[in-house]
Structures are given as C-alpha cells and as structure tokens.
Scaffold this motif. Structure first.
Motif, short mmCIF file in Angstrom:
data_model
loop_
_atom_site.label_atom_id
_atom_site.label_comp_id
_atom_site.label_asym_id
_atom_site.label_seq_id
_atom_site.Cartn_x
_atom_site.Cartn_y
_atom_site.Cartn_z
N ASP A 270 -1.45 3.29 14.10
CA ASP A 270 -0.37 4.16 13.61
C ASP A 270 1.00 3.61 13.98
O ASP A 270 1.99 3.87 13.30
CB ASP A 270 -0.52 5.57 14.20
N ARG A 271 1.07 2.84 15.07
CA ARG A 271 2.36 2.37 15.57
C ARG A 271 2.73 0.98 15.05
O ARG A 271 3.88 0.75 14.68
CB ARG A 271 2.35 2.35 17.11
N ILE A 272 1.77 0.07 15.03
CA ILE A 272 2.13 -1.31 14.68
C ILE A 272 1.56 -1.73 13.32
O ILE A 272 1.84 -2.84 12.87
CB ILE A 272 1.66 -2.30 15.77
N GLY A 273 0.78 -0.89 12.67
CA GLY A 273 0.24 -1.21 11.36
C GLY A 273 -1.19 -1.71 11.42
O GLY A 273 -1.62 -2.31 12.41
N ARG A 274 -1.93 -1.46 10.34
CA ARG A 274 -3.36 -1.82 10.29
C ARG A 274 -3.55 -3.33 10.29
O ARG A 274 -4.49 -3.85 10.89
CB ARG A 274 -4.03 -1.23 9.05
N TYR A 275 -2.66 -4.03 9.59
CA TYR A 275 -2.81 -5.48 9.43
C TYR A 275 -2.82 -6.17 10.79
O TYR A 275 -3.67 -7.01 11.08
CB TYR A 275 -1.66 -6.00 8.57
N SER A 317 -8.95 0.84 11.57
CA SER A 317 -7.90 0.19 10.79
C SER A 317 -8.45 -0.37 9.48
O SER A 317 -7.79 -0.29 8.43
CB SER A 317 -7.24 -0.93 11.60
N ILE A 318 -9.65 -0.95 9.51
CA ILE A 318 -10.27 -1.45 8.29
C ILE A 318 -10.51 -0.31 7.31
O ILE A 318 -10.23 -0.42 6.11
CB ILE A 318 -11.59 -2.19 8.62
N LEU A 319 -11.02 0.81 7.82
CA LEU A 319 -11.31 1.96 6.96
C LEU A 319 -10.03 2.53 6.35
O LEU A 319 -9.97 2.81 5.14
CB LEU A 319 -12.05 3.03 7.76
N ILE A 320 -8.99 2.71 7.16
CA ILE A 320 -7.74 3.27 6.64
C ILE A 320 -7.07 2.30 5.68
O ILE A 320 -6.51 2.71 4.66
CB ILE A 320 -6.79 3.63 7.81
N PHE A 380 -5.68 -13.69 4.46
CA PHE A 380 -5.68 -13.46 3.02
C PHE A 380 -5.56 -11.99 2.64
O PHE A 380 -5.51 -11.66 1.44
CB PHE A 380 -6.95 -14.04 2.39
N LEU A 381 -5.53 -11.08 3.63
CA LEU A 381 -5.37 -9.67 3.30
C LEU A 381 -3.98 -9.41 2.73
O LEU A 381 -2.99 -9.88 3.29
CB LEU A 381 -5.55 -8.80 4.56
N PRO A 382 -3.87 -8.67 1.63
CA PRO A 382 -2.54 -8.30 1.10
C PRO A 382 -1.78 -7.48 2.14
O PRO A 382 -2.35 -6.63 2.82
CB PRO A 382 -2.88 -7.46 -0.14
N ARG A 383 -0.49 -7.73 2.25
CA ARG A 383 0.37 -7.01 3.19
C ARG A 383 0.85 -5.73 2.50
O ARG A 383 1.90 -5.71 1.86
CB ARG A 383 1.54 -7.87 3.64
N LEU A 384 0.09 -4.66 2.62
CA LEU A 384 0.39 -3.42 1.89
C LEU A 384 1.71 -2.80 2.33
O LEU A 384 2.46 -2.28 1.51
CB LEU A 384 -0.74 -2.41 2.08
N ASP A 385 2.01 -2.84 3.64
CA ASP A 385 3.26 -2.24 4.12
C ASP A 385 4.46 -2.96 3.53
O ASP A 385 5.42 -2.33 3.08
CB ASP A 385 3.32 -2.29 5.65
N GLU A 386 4.42 -4.29 3.52
CA GLU A 386 5.54 -5.05 2.96
C GLU A 386 5.64 -4.84 1.46
O GLU A 386 6.74 -4.74 0.91
CB GLU A 386 5.37 -6.54 3.29
N GLU A 387 4.48 -4.80 0.80
CA GLU A 387 4.48 -4.59 -0.64
C GLU A 387 5.07 -3.23 -1.00
O GLU A 387 5.88 -3.10 -1.91
CB GLU A 387 3.05 -4.71 -1.19
N ARG A 388 4.67 -2.21 -0.24
CA ARG A 388 5.18 -0.87 -0.50
C ARG A 388 6.69 -0.80 -0.26
O ARG A 388 7.43 -0.20 -1.04
CB ARG A 388 4.45 0.13 0.41
#
Length: 405
Positions: A270-275, A317-320, A380-388
């Motif tokens: 929740d604090r530093i991100g799932r990635y 984190s993987i699930l979320i 290779f995981l998409p960076r969802l936070d940056e994309e959003r």
C-alpha cells in the motif's frame, strides 16, 4: 474490519484443514509404504482439484454473486477430512484429498471478493489480513500433526471436522454481510470512476503480458514453496536425523514466517506499490536459497525462515496487481490466481517427488535454490502506476509553481 477479521479466521480454519494433508505425509508414507512420487501425486491430486474449479467459480460469481457458496465449499472440505481420517487405502486417500481440494476451490473466489469489498482504500492491508489467516492456518497443520496426529494416529483427523463446522458458522455470518459491504464498495467505486472518467481500461497487450509474467512468477514461487510443504520434513529427517515431531515443528516455524510475510507484504505494498514488492519478494531470497543446501541445522532454520518471510510477501501484491489489470473481474481473478497457486504447486510437487526418488531429497533443494532467478521476469511487468499517472496528466494544464500567480 470485523468482516476482514472474520474472513481471516475462516481462511485460517480452511487452510488448517488443507495443511493437515502434507503434515501427515511422514505417517502415511510409513503406514502405506509410499515412495516420494506417490507422495507428490497426493499433493498433485489435492492441488489440481483445488485449481480447476476456482476460475469457473469466480467467473460464475462475477455474474451472479453467491455469498453463501463458501459454506457449501466447507461441506466438501468436511466430507474429505472425514474420509481422510478413515481411508484404508492409497486410492481412498486420493479421493479424500480431492474433496478437500474441491472445497477450497469453492471457498477462495467469493472470500477474495469479500476481502476486496471490505477493504475500503487499503487493498494491501485487506489482502494481508485475509492472507495472514490462511498462512497461520497452514502453519498450524504441522503442530497439529506433531501433538495430535502422530501420537494418536490417522483417525484423529476426524477431530478437526470441528474446525470445518466452525468455519461454516462464520461464513454464514459473512454471507449475510455481503449485501451491505458490496453496496458500500460500489458507491466508493462509482465515486472514484467519476473522478477518473478519462482513464481508459488497460489494453489487451498490457493485460496479456501482465498475466503471463505473473503466472511465471507464481510458478517459480510455488515450486520453491512446495519443496518445503511436501518434502521439508523428509529433508530434515534424512539429512539431520530429526524425529518426526521435531521436523514438524521446524516446518511449523517455516510456515509461520509465511503469515508474517503475507501481512507485511500487503501493508508495504500500500505504501511503496505492488511492483516494488513483487521485485523484492520474488528475487530477494536468491542469495539465501543458494546458501541453504550447504547450511547446518541451525542455519537451515534461520535461512528457511528468512526465505519464506520475504517470499510470502509476494502473493497479496501479485493478486492485487492482477485485480488492477482486470478490475471488473474480481471473482475470476481470485479464482484464477488461487487456482494457479494450487495447480502450479501440485505440478511442482509431482515433479520434485520424482526427482527425489531418482536423485535423492538433497538434490531437490540444490535444484530449487536457483528458482528465484525467475524473479528477473518482473522487469517485463507493465508499470500500472506510471501508466495511470501518465494517462491522468495527459491533456491537463500544468499546475503553477508554488508562489507563482
């Protein structure tokens, strides 16, 4: 919070029953004269039964919520546990563990949905509480084996049907709460959607790459974890000459670290991100896993606890992360990833069992020590936070600097 705590307790009871299966392996191996491959096939049967139905149950409940379906799942679990207590042959053991697997496949998707509904804005904390219940239940299995099942034998498993009955009562209460909790969740989600109405859904390529990488990471993580759940007691007995109760207590300590890791991983996510949490938890244990095959008994205990503490922080984190990829398919995502958790672990157990028969149990841990290298796939995981954030800022005027009119 009350719903989350009760969900965590229900998860504890469910996974306590599941954990009794590998906990009795040293007993049934001697009683039925089983080899390691047959032990691995018991795990495979349980895990496959627990994996195949989960995505289907999740897909169905996304369209038609079934708040009391976990209660029905617990009926299967209770039946399988009673059958395992009085099974008189290897074939009946396989049937009994399959019933327990079916019960888990019905339990997890709807319980995962309720954890998300009750989370408010702290998905990591909610999944951490839910996961810590399951991990704690898994840790109690070896203790139960050491103090109850080993002294009193296989029929004493029937005593644990009381846990299944208690879980049914708790899940009935949770089912009655789902309407209120889901209504609040939808209101919060509608409000958030109104504020971010210009944010498009993730593209097909982003979803496909994300789910593919997460699946590979889950396999490496589960293969390593399954080497402990199914074979750690045999490793300790063979290499260090421990008794069955002592080996079970070592397994308990190892699994207890999972509970702490799951909660820590959810809160930190929740604090530093799932990635970042996925990076740390999947590849972080590599130096420790490489040292483990050469450690003495004391350092084996220290290293295994440290490895599992780090590695267990990944699942929430993987699930979320997967839920953020498919926000309208909570039940499907929960069923899919719990199903993967079961199925991939079962496949790994069968493979590792055959390897233990062919090359010895110590060779299994030498091979598994390299599995965390697969964590490099996180790149290779998409960076969802940056994309959003990038999409949100697109087309919006820049804010003036502080102090500038």
């Amino acid at each position: 919070m009350a719903v989350l705590v009760v969900l965590g307790i229900s998860h504890l009871l469910n996974d306590l029953i599941q954990s009794l299966i590998p906990a009795i392996y040293p007993i049934i191996r001697e009683s039925y004269r089983l080899d390691f491959q047959q032990i691995g096939l018991i795990t495979l049967t349980f895990q496959i039964a627990g994996s195949l139905l989960q995505p289907l149950v999740g897909f169905y409940t996304d369209r038609r919520p079934a708040p009391y379906s976990p209660v029905m799942g617990m009926v299967f679990t209770l039946s399988g546990l009673a059958g395992l207590a009085y099974a008189s042959s290897y074939e009946l053991i396989l049937c009994a563990v399959a019933l327990i697997g079916v019960g888990s496949s019905i339990f997890h998707p709807e319980a995962t949905r309720m954890a998300r509904y009750a989370a408010g804005g702290r998905q990591g904390l909610a999944q951490g509480i839910f996961q810590v219940g399951g991990q704690a239940g898994g840790a109690l299995g070896p203790v139960s084996a050491a103090f109850v099942i080993v002294p009193m034998g296989q029929p004493s498993l029937a005593w644990f049907t009381a846990a299944a009955m208690a879980a049914m009562l708790l899940l009935t209460w949770i089912g009655g709460q789902q309407g209120t909790i889901s209504r609040h969740f939808m209101e919060l989600r509608t409000s958030a959607s109104a504020q971010a109405s210009d944010l498009p859904r993730h593209g097909t390529a982003t979803i496909a790459i994300g789910l593919g990488v997460l699946t590979l990471l889950m396999f490496s993580k589960n293969a390593y974890g399954e080497s402990f759940r199914s074979f750690y007691t045999f490793y300790l007995i063979e290499r260090f000459g421990l008794s069955i109760p002592s080996a079970q207590m070592m397994l308990f300590i190892f699994l207890l670290a999972s509970a702490a890791g799951a909660l820590i991983g959810g809160i930190v996510g929740d604090r530093i991100g799932r990635y970042r949490v996925i990076w740390i938890s999947v590849i972080g244990p590599l130096p420790l896993t490489l040292l483990l095959p050469y450690a003495d008994l004391l350092w084996t205990g220290i290293l295994t606890v440290s490895i599992n503490l780090i590695m267990a922080s990944a699942f929430a984190s993987i699930l979320i992360y997967a839920m953020e990829l498919l926000p309208n398919r909570i039940g499907l995502v929960g069923g899919l990833f719990y199903g993967l958790n079961f199925g991939l672990g079962g496949i790994a157990a069968a493979i590792l069992g055959g390897m233990a028969d062919s090359y010895g149990i110590e060779a299994v841990y030498g091979f598994c020590s390299f599995l965390p290298i697969a964590g490099l796939l996180t790149w290779f995981l998409p960076r969802l936070d940056e994309e959003r954030h990038r999409i949100a800022m697109r087309g919006k005027p820049e804010l003036p600097l502080r102090g500038v009119a």
